[in-house]
Design a protein around this motif. Sequence first.
Motif, short mmCIF file in Angstrom:
data_model
loop_
_atom_site.label_atom_id
_atom_site.label_comp_id
_atom_site.label_asym_id
_atom_site.label_seq_id
_atom_site.Cartn_x
_atom_site.Cartn_y
_atom_site.Cartn_z
N VAL A 1 0.81 -1.20 0.00
CA VAL A 1 0.00 0.00 0.00
C VAL A 1 0.85 1.27 0.00
CG1 VAL A 1 -2.02 -1.08 1.03
CG2 VAL A 1 -0.30 -0.08 2.52
N VAL A 2 2.09 1.17 -0.40
CA VAL A 2 2.95 2.33 -0.48
C VAL A 2 2.37 3.31 -1.48
CG1 VAL A 2 5.23 3.14 -1.19
CG2 VAL A 2 5.02 1.09 0.21
N GLY A 3 2.32 4.58 -1.09
CA GLY A 3 1.79 5.60 -1.98
C GLY A 3 0.29 5.74 -1.94
N LEU A 4 -0.38 5.03 -1.04
CA LEU A 4 -1.83 5.13 -0.92
C LEU A 4 -2.19 5.75 0.43
CD1 LEU A 4 -2.98 1.70 -2.38
CD2 LEU A 4 -2.89 3.91 -3.53
N GLY B 1 -1.45 12.45 -3.92
CA GLY B 1 -1.51 13.39 -5.04
C GLY B 1 -2.89 13.50 -5.65
N TRP B 2 -3.85 12.75 -5.15
CA TRP B 2 -5.22 12.89 -5.61
C TRP B 2 -5.94 13.86 -4.70
CZ3 TRP B 2 -8.11 8.31 -8.15
CH2 TRP B 2 -7.31 7.73 -9.13
N ILE B 3 -6.80 14.68 -5.28
CA ILE B 3 -7.47 15.73 -4.52
C ILE B 3 -8.99 15.65 -4.71
CG2 ILE B 3 -5.49 17.29 -4.57
CD1 ILE B 3 -6.88 18.78 -6.90
N PRO B 4 -9.75 16.19 -3.76
CA PRO B 4 -11.21 16.18 -3.90
C PRO B 4 -11.65 17.06 -5.07
CG PRO B 4 -10.56 16.74 -1.65
CD PRO B 4 -9.32 16.75 -2.49
N TYR B 5 -12.72 16.62 -5.69
CA TYR B 5 -13.34 17.36 -6.79
C TYR B 5 -14.79 17.57 -6.40
CZ TYR B 5 -15.36 18.27 -11.39
OH TYR B 5 -16.04 18.82 -12.44
N ASN B 6 -15.26 18.79 -6.48
CA ASN B 6 -16.63 19.09 -6.10
C ASN B 6 -17.57 18.75 -7.25
OD1 ASN B 6 -18.87 19.95 -4.77
ND2 ASN B 6 -18.32 22.12 -4.75
N ALA B 7 -18.16 17.57 -7.20
CA ALA B 7 -19.08 17.13 -8.25
C ALA B 7 -20.51 17.38 -7.78
CB ALA B 7 -18.87 15.65 -8.54
N LEU C 1 -12.57 11.98 -6.02
CA LEU C 1 -11.16 12.39 -5.93
C LEU C 1 -10.55 12.15 -7.30
CD1 LEU C 1 -10.25 10.55 -2.61
CD2 LEU C 1 -10.72 12.98 -2.84
N HIS C 2 -9.63 13.04 -7.72
CA HIS C 2 -8.95 12.81 -8.99
C HIS C 2 -7.48 13.15 -8.86
CE1 HIS C 2 -8.37 17.02 -10.35
NE2 HIS C 2 -9.46 17.25 -9.63
N ASP C 3 -6.72 12.60 -9.78
CA ASP C 3 -5.28 12.82 -9.82
C ASP C 3 -5.01 14.27 -10.19
OD1 ASP C 3 -2.52 12.95 -10.69
OD2 ASP C 3 -2.55 10.77 -10.84
N LEU C 4 -4.07 14.88 -9.49
CA LEU C 4 -3.72 16.27 -9.75
C LEU C 4 -3.07 16.42 -11.13
CD1 LEU C 4 -3.74 19.07 -8.47
CD2 LEU C 4 -1.54 18.56 -7.44
N ILE C 5 -2.28 15.43 -11.55
CA ILE C 5 -1.59 15.48 -12.84
C ILE C 5 -2.46 14.87 -13.94
CG2 ILE C 5 0.49 14.81 -14.11
CD1 ILE C 5 1.06 16.68 -11.72
#
Length: 179
Positions: free
Chosen positions: A24-27, A44-50, A58-62
């Motif tokens: 689970v490294v990186g999670l 690196g994933w951030i909340p997205y206001n849907a 949540l989605h990847d920032l990159i």
Amino acid sequence: MLKRIAAVLLVVLSLTLTGCLGGVVGLKSYINSYDGYQFLYPNGWIPYNASNGPNVVLHDLIEQSENVSVVISPLETSKTLSDLGTPGEVGYKLSKSAIAPSGSGREAELVNAEAREGGGKIYYLLEYIVKLPAQSRHNLASVVISRGKLYTFNVSTTEKRWAKVKNQFQQIIDSFSVY
């Protein structure tokens, strides 16, 4: 002698625990104690206001098209997953009602459907290839019923990136649990 045995046991235990954590490294952990679910998601994933209904996105920032979401739907009557159908039947219904409904311009192919048990609950694990006009996507979903509600957990990426994130996405989908 006793100290030596204790030292060896300590080394073995620390190596065992390190090995367990290696998967689970990186999670990071996401816990919603109000609605009673939890899952792992990548750093690196951030909340997205849907505003279209998911409880959380949540989605990847990159790679912003990579995302995870939870949709909670009330059930008219308290049912079990088997009352709704087999994993394949539920997967097909989900593809027609939510993933690629008529008129959406999307096509969903259910490529795998299976059941697993965890924490005394049955989860259906579903895998889709979704064709959109401009790209193909790969979706994994976990469906479970708890407290009279249907929980649908979904993680998605482009088909182009699927090979690179497949193992991590499998860990994410397997981490989803309700309580």
